[in-house]
Design an enzyme around this catalytic site. Structure first.
Site, mmCIF file in Angstrom:
data_model
loop_
_atom_site.group_PDB
_atom_site.id
_atom_site.type_symbol
_atom_site.label_atom_id
_atom_site.label_comp_id
_atom_site.label_asym_id
_atom_site.label_seq_id
_atom_site.Cartn_x
_atom_site.Cartn_y
_atom_site.Cartn_z
ATOM 1 N N LYS A 25 10.860 -11.543 -32.460
ATOM 2 C CA LYS A 25 11.278 -11.444 -33.862
ATOM 3 C C LYS A 25 11.472 -12.832 -34.462
ATOM 4 C CE LYS A 25 13.878 -7.989 -35.029
ATOM 5 N NZ LYS A 25 15.031 -7.238 -34.571
ATOM 6 N N ARG A 94 20.837 -10.191 -35.299
ATOM 7 C CA ARG A 94 19.888 -9.261 -34.663
ATOM 8 C C ARG A 94 19.405 -9.798 -33.332
ATOM 9 N NH1 ARG A 94 16.628 -5.924 -38.119
ATOM 10 N NH2 ARG A 94 17.546 -5.841 -40.178
ATOM 11 N N GLY A 103 15.100 -0.627 -30.088
ATOM 12 C CA GLY A 103 16.358 0.124 -30.061
ATOM 13 C C GLY A 103 17.207 -0.083 -28.818
ATOM 14 N N MET A 105 18.608 -2.985 -27.751
ATOM 15 C CA MET A 105 19.690 -3.962 -27.847
ATOM 16 C C MET A 105 20.338 -3.887 -29.218
ATOM 17 S SD MET A 105 18.313 -7.161 -25.700
ATOM 18 C CE MET A 105 16.897 -7.342 -26.730
ATOM 19 N N ARG A 338 5.212 -8.045 -36.481
ATOM 20 C CA ARG A 338 4.728 -8.298 -35.116
ATOM 21 C C ARG A 338 3.389 -7.595 -34.969
ATOM 22 N NH1 ARG A 338 9.277 -4.340 -32.758
ATOM 23 N NH2 ARG A 338 8.424 -2.540 -33.784
ATOM 24 N N HIS A 454 10.740 11.523 -9.239
ATOM 25 C CA HIS A 454 9.857 11.928 -8.152
ATOM 26 C C HIS A 454 8.596 12.587 -8.704
ATOM 27 C CE1 HIS A 454 8.468 14.880 -5.127
ATOM 28 N NE2 HIS A 454 8.687 13.879 -4.291
ATOM 29 N N ARG A 579 -17.258 8.020 3.081
ATOM 30 C CA ARG A 579 -16.395 8.420 4.209
ATOM 31 C C ARG A 579 -17.109 9.559 4.947
ATOM 32 N NH1 ARG A 579 -12.019 7.607 0.062
ATOM 33 N NH2 ARG A 579 -10.500 6.167 0.947
ATOM 34 N N ARG A 635 -19.494 4.382 6.163
ATOM 35 C CA ARG A 635 -18.486 4.067 7.157
ATOM 36 C C ARG A 635 -18.556 5.083 8.297
ATOM 37 N NH1 ARG A 635 -12.306 4.400 5.593
ATOM 38 N NH2 ARG A 635 -12.673 6.635 5.792
ATOM 39 N N GLU A 767 -8.719 -3.913 7.406
ATOM 40 C CA GLU A 767 -7.633 -3.037 6.970
ATOM 41 C C GLU A 767 -6.434 -3.077 7.917
ATOM 42 O OE1 GLU A 767 -9.057 1.024 6.652
ATOM 43 O OE2 GLU A 767 -10.372 0.786 8.372
ATOM 44 N N SER A 786 -15.299 -5.255 3.968
ATOM 45 C CA SER A 786 -14.784 -4.465 2.853
ATOM 46 C C SER A 786 -13.295 -4.257 3.119
ATOM 47 C CB SER A 786 -15.516 -3.132 2.760
ATOM 48 O OG SER A 786 -14.984 -2.387 1.693
ATOM 49 N N GLY A 788 -9.989 -2.620 3.235
ATOM 50 C CA GLY A 788 -9.423 -1.268 3.133
ATOM 51 C C GLY A 788 -7.962 -1.422 2.782
ATOM 52 N N THR A 789 -7.712 -1.575 1.494
ATOM 53 C CA THR A 789 -6.347 -1.926 1.089
ATOM 54 C C THR A 789 -5.379 -0.747 1.187
ATOM 55 O OG1 THR A 789 -7.137 -1.650 -1.159
ATOM 56 C CG2 THR A 789 -6.907 -3.903 -0.347
ATOM 57 N N ASN A 790 -5.913 0.473 1.368
ATOM 58 C CA ASN A 790 -4.977 1.596 1.608
ATOM 59 C C ASN A 790 -4.297 1.396 2.946
ATOM 60 O OD1 ASN A 790 -6.073 2.691 -0.707
ATOM 61 N ND2 ASN A 790 -7.463 4.068 0.395
ATOM 62 N N ASP A 791 -5.104 1.254 4.000
ATOM 63 C CA ASP A 791 -4.520 1.052 5.322
ATOM 64 C C ASP A 791 -3.849 -0.310 5.429
ATOM 65 O OD1 ASP A 791 -4.692 3.246 7.173
ATOM 66 O OD2 ASP A 791 -6.852 3.168 6.852
ATOM 67 N N CYS A 854 -12.609 -1.421 -0.893
ATOM 68 C CA CYS A 854 -12.877 -0.002 -1.120
ATOM 69 C C CYS A 854 -11.607 0.838 -1.062
ATOM 70 C CB CYS A 854 -13.915 0.524 -0.149
ATOM 71 S SG CYS A 854 -13.407 0.382 1.572
ATOM 72 N N TYR A 874 -17.544 -7.500 -5.037
ATOM 73 C CA TYR A 874 -17.514 -6.205 -5.727
ATOM 74 C C TYR A 874 -16.211 -5.465 -5.453
ATOM 75 C CZ TYR A 874 -18.543 -3.927 -1.263
ATOM 76 O OH TYR A 874 -18.470 -3.482 0.021
HETATM 77 C C1 PEP Z 1 -8.581 2.006 3.144
HETATM 78 O O1 PEP Z 1 -7.871 2.037 4.146
HETATM 79 O O2 PEP Z 1 -8.352 1.311 2.164
HETATM 80 C C2 PEP Z 1 -9.769 2.852 3.095
HETATM 81 C C3 PEP Z 1 -10.615 2.758 2.100
HETATM 82 O O3 PEP Z 1 -9.870 3.766 4.079
HETATM 83 P P1 PEP Z 1 -9.180 5.192 4.039
HETATM 84 O O4 PEP Z 1 -8.454 5.314 2.748
HETATM 85 O O5 PEP Z 1 -10.275 6.180 4.176
HETATM 86 O O6 PEP Z 1 -8.311 5.100 5.238
HETATM 87 MG MG MG Z 2 -8.669 2.973 5.934
#
Ligand code: PEP
Ligand code: MG
Length: 902
Positions: A25, A94, A103, A105, A338, A454, A579, A635, A767, A786, A788-791, A854, A874
């Protein structure tokens, strides 16, 4: 000694780029002042002063003197003194943080009024009613926000005064009534706080400034910051601004305006105006406002000036601006501007309109939209032409439009959905026991909880429509029904519709229409279509530019021809993750895997593998066909084998019953033994990934052969298959070397027997933390990585996604331990640091190492920027996220252009 920090800036001293210091502001008031627009004079106390106050519990030593100097200058400019008895200068105090926290503060208007000066104000304004109305407003606002009086007490007294007068309109209270009310208000303050309302104007101002500082840490503000991911340590600035009055009579008023329609992006006159009103009255809904266009009839001079100012602001900010203004006896004053919030559709339309107007270029247009907005535009929507009226309005927690029968417990949700019914799970709030029901339902509706409840967290994780915190609904799960505010009762089995993009809840079925943006990506709507006021055209232009600018390529996670074809239509440049376990689903194939698991000699195992081979090969032919000419990363099998076996409890019961009948089933007995043998305490960390390949002879070789034969077949048919084979869950280079040697033997064999050259690349997933840390060694044996950012997220944090998301994540989000789930957005400091380290080590070993990701982060906007910054080649994500990834990759390239971060 360091030069003393300047803590107060006159509006003439700041500018719009000083938001960190002056808040949004203050920075914009300064910008407008410097543009020569009519801004009431004033000054801004910096966020630094607030930070010191919050840290030390006291104002910085020099603040009082600096404020005094700026107040003196303001008094000179205005020709009157704060609270001066015969002609008082009044100011507003203000809040104004760097990021807008609407709203959340505090603000106090009319500071400077007192028993001594109220008469002076009346005389100057020639309006006694106005002066007493202003005074009662001050005591009310000051009492509530500075002195902590319960605000309802003032409202009750005001209501009583109106009732005594037999009116519901505050304008019908005259000066006499208001004088009585002021007395009553002062009494409330005394009673509630044991102190008198302060009569010294400077004391009023200083206390109000402190209260604004304190409001940074108010409950509402903290909660809002956590939800919006605004850092806690920014502090707020405080703006002290000379008052102008919209409540001086019918030739005065106050309003809000937008330079364009924030919901469609169309240019025009948008806003509301309220005659004879002050401050929050416009938005508080106490009287009906008129559309801004009507101001032209009420006060043409001010209207014309406002239009000219709006044009100036748009051209100056080169964006949609929102504005607050006041007209005091025919004189227009600008109180705030703004860059305004807008809907997703408006963001795309406005960005290209500004390009067409020559105000911004396409690079900048890319920065004005984002992937989250694009994702919103891709969800199916309720038909806008529907006559359906919503019955409640909750929090839009996870976008989408869902229709189904109301069910009130998880068990019913699962049971009904198994018999083909579409259901919406309605709960007061959800807990981990509701997970099955949430999975089975089309959408989730709760009457309690906010964006981090949740229900909201889990639904967003699943990409499922969710409206939460619809508090107007009375949910009675025992009686299996809910009641709407207008008294309608919705029983189990009644159809309801919920809109996770707006938070609206409808009774009955609202027709759903596909998003035109999806139709465009699908190719069923032409890029030039003027659909939805040019929305499709705008999306097309921006996407085209993103594609031109981006460095990251975008691939899809897909395991069948249908998904691969869709991915290609959406712009995928290959498959980053197929997969193969998904290919073993379905009763017929699962049975074959069962045979493989039960085989206790080479012959049976080989027979099982031989049956699986042609089935796998067929799948791969389909994929290579859909992605002809583009890379397809396949894979090898990853999940633990017991996932293909029947559930242990179900099977045990079956065997026990058969035994009781004295009719044992040999196969079930063997299966039960296998289930026991393969049972693991922590399957996520057990026999899976490369470990399977090494423990079960022939399994990986069969898969490699299926891939190679499918590629050979496509090649011989004139196609251009580009297969890549990926080994999961590798922790050490030795594992990879062994699998790789076997694979090379098979590949050579297929090349020889089919007389083709295949050029199939072999690589690995990174991973596990150990893989990331030893990436330099692993790259010796891998042609690509590649991530595997999940694991990797699970193993770096040491928690399993299936277990934790439904249990303690909500608490972690609420406590601010996570701003966002690390499964949604890459944890840059932990998981991200390992990725970066592995990228560098891998490339050091093998400069042409191809690098991708991936895990699900590949389709998350913030994470895409990170992957661009660390230099991946990629990202790979689910087909529906591909446009989002393309857009964000383009934005990342534009945003880092010129910097050295890549
Ligand atoms: C991962 O681990 O990021 C992955 C792509 O493998 P998955 O999710 O199948 O374990
Ligand atoms: Mg995995």
């Amino acid at each position: 000694m360091a030069a003393k920090q300047k803590l107060v800036y006159d509006f003439t001293e700041g500018n719009k780029d000083l938001k960190d210091l002056l808040g949004g502001k203050g920075a914009n008031l300064a910008e407008m002042t410097n543009l020569g627009l009519p801004v009431p004079p004033g000054f801004t106390i910096t966020t630094e002063a607030c930070k010191t106050y919050l840290e030390k519990g006291d104002e910085p030593a020099s603040l009082r003197d600096e404020v005094s100097a700026h107040l003196d200058a303001l008094e000179q400019k205005m020709g009157k003194k704060l609270g001066q008895a015969d002609d008082p200068l009044l100011v507003s105090v203000r809040s104004g943080a760097k990021f807008s926290m609407p709203g959340m503060m505090d603000t106090v208007l009319n500071i400077g009024l007192s028993d001594a000066s109220v008469g002076g104000l009346a005389a100057q304004a020639g309006n006694e009613r106005f002066a007493w109305d202003s005074y009662r407003r001050l005591i009310q606002m000051f009492g509530k926000t500075v002195m902590g009086v319960d605000g309802d007490r003032f409202e009750e007294a005001l209501e009583a005064a109106k009732q005594g007068k037999g009116t519901s309109n505050d304008l019908e209270l005259d000066a006499g009534d208001l004088k009585v009310l002021v007395k009553a208000f002062k009494g409330i303050v005394r009673e509630d706080t044991g102190r008198d309302f302060p009569q010294d104007p400077r004391e009023q101002m200083d206390l109000a400034i402190r209260a604004v500082f304190d409001s940074w840490n108010g409950d509402r503000a903290r909660l809002y910051r956590r939800q919006e991911r605004i850092p806690n340590d920014l502090g707020t600035a405080v703006n002290v601004c000379s008052m102008v009055f919209g409540n001086l009579g019918p030739d005065s008023g106050t309003g809000v305006a937008f330079t364009r329609d924030p919901s469609t992006g169309h240019q025009g006159v948008y806003g509301d105006y309220l005659q004879h009103a002050q401050g929050e009255d416009v938005v508080a809904g106490i009287r009906n406002t008129v559309p801004l266009a009507d101001l032209e009839k009420l006060d043409k001079k001010s209207y014309d000036e406002l239009m000219a100012i709006m044009a100036t602001l748009e051209n100056h900010y080169r964006d949609l601006c929102d504005i607050e203004f006041t007209i005091e006896r025919g004189k227009l004053w600008m109180l705030q501007t703004r860059v305004g919030k807008r809907t997703a559709a408006a963001a795309f339309r406005i960005a290209v309109q500004l390009v067409d107007q020559g105000l911004i270029d396409l690079d900048e247009a890319l920065t004005r939209v984002n992937g989250q907005q694009l994702a919103q535009l891709m969800f199916p929507r309720f038909d806008e032409n529907t006559k359906a009226e919503y019955v409640a309005w909750g929090i839009a927690a996870s976008p989408g439009a869902a229709v189904g029968k109301a069910v009130f417990d998880s068990y019913t949700a699962v049971k009904w959905s198994r018999s083909g019914e579409k259901v919406i799970l309605v709960r007061r709030e959800t807990n981990p026991d509701d997970l099955d029901g949430m999975i089975a339902a089309q959408g989730i509706l709760t009457s309690r909880g906010g964006k981090t409840s949740h229900a909201a967290v889990v639904a967003r994780g699943m990409g499922k429509t969710c409206v939460c915190g619809a508090e107007e609904l009375e949910v009675d799960t025992k009686k299996r029904r809910f009641t709407t505010p207008d008294g309608r009762v919705v029983e189990e089995g009644d159809l309801i519709s919920i809109d996770g993009s707006t938070g609206k809840v409808y009774v009955g079925e609202v027709p759903v229409v596909p998003s035109p943006v999806v139709e465009y990506f699908e190719g069923t709507l032409h890029a030039g279509a003027d659909e939805q006021g040019g929305l499709v055209k705008a999306v097309h232009r921006i996407m085209a530019h993103a594609d031109e600018r981006r460095i990251l390529r975008v691939r899809a996670n897909a395991d069948n021809g249908e998904d691969a074809n869709r991915a290609r239509r959406y712009g995928a440049q290959g498959i980053g993750l197929c997969r193969t376990e998904h290919m073993f689903l379905g009763e017929e194939r699962r049975k074959e895997v069962e045979h493989l698991i039960l085989a206790d000699n080479d012959k049976d195992r080989e027979t099982a593998l031989k049956t699986l081979l042609p089935l796998q090969k067929g799948d791969f032919v389909e994929l290579f066909q859909a992605m002809d000419g583009l890379p397809v990363t396949v894979r090898l099998l990853d999940p633990p084998l017991h996932e293909f076996l029947p559930d242990i409890t179900e099977l045990s019961v079956r065997v026990a019953l058969a035994e009781a009948r004295k009719d044992p089933n040999e196969n079930d007995l063997r299966l039960l033994q296998a289930v026991h043998r393969l049972h693991e305490q922590n399957p996520m960390l057990g026999l899976r990934g490369v470990r399977l390949g090494l423990a079960i002879p022939g399994l990986f070789s069969m898969q490699v052969r299926a891939i190679a034969e499918a590629a050979a077949e496509r090649k011989l048919a004139g196609g251009d298959p580009r297969a890549e084979i990926m080994i999961p869950l590798v922790g050490t280079v030795q594992e990879l070397e062994i699998v790789r040697d076997d694979a090379e033997t098979v590949l050579a064999d297929v090349e020889r027997t089919h007389n083709v050259e295949l050029d199939i690349k072999l690589g690995t997933m990174i991973e596990l933390p150990r893989a990331a840390v030893t990436a330099g060694q692993i790259a010796e044996a891998a042609e690509f990585f590649s991530f595997g950012t999940n694991d990797l997220t699970q193993t770096v944090w040491g928690f399993s996604r299936d277990d934790v998301e439904a249990s303690f994540f909500t608490a972690y989000l609420e406590k601010g331990i996570f701003g966002v789930s690390p499964f949604e957005t890459i944890d840059r400091d932990g998981v991200g640091a390992l990725v970066k380290q592995a990228v560098e080590a891998g490339r050091a070993t093998r400069p042409d190492l191809k690098l991708g990701v991936c895990g699900e982060h590949g389709g998350d906007p913030d994470s895409v920027h990170f992957f661009h910054e660390v230099g991946l080649d990629y990202v790979s994500c689910s087909p529906f996220r591909i446009p989002v990834a393309r857009l964000e990759a383009g934005r990342a390239a534009v945003q880092t252009a010129g910097s050295d971060s890549r």
